[in-house]
Design a protein around this motif. Sequence first.
Motif, PDB file in Angstrom:
ATOM      1  N   PRO A   1      71.951  -0.883  47.878  1.00 25.11           N
ATOM      2  CA  PRO A   1      70.773  -1.491  48.508  1.00 25.11           C
ATOM      3  C   PRO A   1      70.900  -3.004  48.598  1.00 25.11           C
ATOM      4  O   PRO A   1      71.443  -3.658  47.686  1.00 25.11           O
ATOM      5  N   GLY A   2      70.403  -3.554  49.693  1.00 27.06           N
ATOM      6  CA  GLY A   2      70.566  -4.978  49.953  1.00 27.06           C
ATOM      7  C   GLY A   2      70.017  -5.867  48.864  1.00 27.06           C
ATOM      8  O   GLY A   2      70.629  -6.883  48.502  1.00 27.06           O
ATOM      9  N   ASP A   3      68.847  -5.524  48.309  1.00 26.18           N
ATOM     10  CA  ASP A   3      68.260  -6.385  47.294  1.00 26.18           C
ATOM     11  C   ASP A   3      69.061  -6.356  45.998  1.00 26.18           C
ATOM     12  O   ASP A   3      69.101  -7.336  45.262  1.00 26.18           O
ATOM     13  N   VAL A   4      69.729  -5.229  45.732  1.00 26.31           N
ATOM     14  CA  VAL A   4      70.576  -5.140  44.544  1.00 26.31           C
ATOM     15  C   VAL A   4      71.838  -5.987  44.743  1.00 26.31           C
ATOM     16  O   VAL A   4      72.231  -6.769  43.865  1.00 26.31           O
ATOM     17  N   LEU A   5      72.473  -5.860  45.906  1.00 27.36           N
ATOM     18  CA  LEU A   5      73.684  -6.627  46.192  1.00 27.36           C
ATOM     19  C   LEU A   5      73.394  -8.125  46.215  1.00 27.36           C
ATOM     20  O   LEU A   5      74.209  -8.930  45.749  1.00 27.36           O
ATOM     21  N   ALA A   6      72.222  -8.493  46.731  1.00 28.33           N
ATOM     22  CA  ALA A   6      71.866  -9.914  46.856  1.00 28.33           C
ATOM     23  C   ALA A   6      71.637 -10.577  45.514  1.00 28.33           C
ATOM     24  O   ALA A   6      71.577 -11.816  45.441  1.00 28.33           O
ATOM     25  N   ARG A   7      71.496  -9.793  44.466  1.00 22.65           N
ATOM     26  CA  ARG A   7      71.386 -10.373  43.137  1.00 22.65           C
ATOM     27  C   ARG A   7      72.748 -10.488  42.449  1.00 22.65           C
ATOM     28  O   ARG A   7      72.850 -11.005  41.341  1.00 22.65           O
ATOM     29  N   ARG A   8      73.791  -9.990  43.107  1.00 22.41           N
ATOM     30  CA  ARG A   8      75.156 -10.094  42.594  1.00 22.41           C
ATOM     31  C   ARG A   8      75.995 -11.078  43.393  1.00 22.41           C
ATOM     32  O   ARG A   8      76.889 -11.723  42.845  1.00 22.41           O
ATOM     33  N   LEU A   9      75.727 -11.167  44.693  1.00 22.46           N
ATOM     34  CA  LEU A   9      76.627 -11.880  45.592  1.00 22.46           C
ATOM     35  C   LEU A   9      75.824 -12.640  46.633  1.00 22.46           C
ATOM     36  O   LEU A   9      74.869 -12.107  47.201  1.00 22.46           O
ATOM     37  N   ALA A  10      76.205 -13.890  46.876  1.00 17.76           N
ATOM     38  CA  ALA A  10      75.561 -14.711  47.899  1.00 17.76           C
ATOM     39  C   ALA A  10      76.624 -15.257  48.834  1.00 17.76           C
ATOM     40  O   ALA A  10      77.753 -15.531  48.418  1.00 17.76           O
ATOM     41  N   ILE A  11      76.275 -15.412  50.099  1.00 17.51           N
ATOM     42  CA  ILE A  11      77.235 -15.937  51.080  1.00 17.51           C
ATOM     43  C   ILE A  11      76.586 -16.993  51.948  1.00 17.51           C
ATOM     44  O   ILE A  11      75.391 -16.901  52.283  1.00 17.51           O
ATOM     45  N   LEU A  12      77.366 -18.008  52.284  1.00 14.49           N
ATOM     46  CA  LEU A  12      76.969 -19.008  53.262  1.00 14.49           C
ATOM     47  C   LEU A  12      77.967 -18.949  54.403  1.00 14.49           C
ATOM     48  O   LEU A  12      79.169 -19.163  54.208  1.00 14.49           O
TER      49      LEU A  12
END
Length: 252
Positions: free
Chosen positions: A69-80
Motif C-alpha cells: 500500500p502506498g501509505d506504507v511504502l511512503a513511510r519507508r521510502l521517499a523520492i524527489l
Amino acid sequence: MIEAKNVTKRYGQTVVVDDVTLQLPVGGITSIIGPNGAGKSTLLSMMSRVLPMSSGTVRVDGLDVTTTPGDVLARRLAILRQDNPLTARLTVRELVTFGRYPHSKGRPTVKDREHVEQAIRHMGLDALAERFLDELSGGQRQRAFVAMVLCQDTDYVLLDEPLNGLDLKHAVSMMKHLRHAADALQKSVVVVLHDINFASCYSNHLIAMRDGKVAFQGRPADIMRPEVLRAVYELDISIQRIDGDFIATHYR
C-alpha cells in the motif's frame, strides 16, 4: 535494504533498463552515474514505484513495491524527481509540511511540526521559511524540495539529479547537506548524478550504468579508474588523488 531483481523497462521494442539485479547498500550515499540514456533515472523511478516495471521485482526491506500500500511504502521510502511542477503558491514551510502527509494525512500534529522545523533547519532554510518558492533562487528552491523529502522521515531517500540547474557553490552546498543527512540522520541516500567528481567525493558507493545495464559498482576507489570510466563513458579520463578523493582531472 532495497533489492532489484531482473528489473526491465521497455517502451515498445526499445529496452531502457535491461534485466538489472542489484542490492543497494544500507546507509551512506549511493550515487548512480553514467552517460545520458544509460537508464539511471528510469531505474530510480521504478525502485520508488513512480514508474511501472515491464518485468522484475523491487523490494524495500522485503516489501514488494508493486503490491505494498502506498501509505506504507511512503513511510519507508521517499523520492524527489527531476521535475517538480508547482500548481499553487506555497511558502517553504508549507512545502516542507507536505512531506509529513504519509504520517499526518493532512492534519499535522505537534510531532509533525517538529519534523518540519528540523528539516528546515537541517537544510539551512530558517531565514527563508516564510518566503514563497517563486521568490527563491534555484538553489534555495531545490533545498526546499529536499527538505520536504527529508521531512517525510523515511529510511531511504531517492533523489533524481538533485544538482540539476545548480551552480558550483549551490551544488557543493547540496552535497554537503546530503552527506550530513546520511551521517547525522542515518538515512540511506540514493542519488542520480551526472558529475562524477561530486559522486566520487561525497558517496560511499557508486553504481555505473551503460546501455540500461549496471556496468560496474563499488567504492569510489574501485570506479574512479581510467579503464573503468573509459568503458562507461567512452572517453580517456585521467584520475588524480587529491586530499584523499579521486578526481577526474582531464578529458580528451
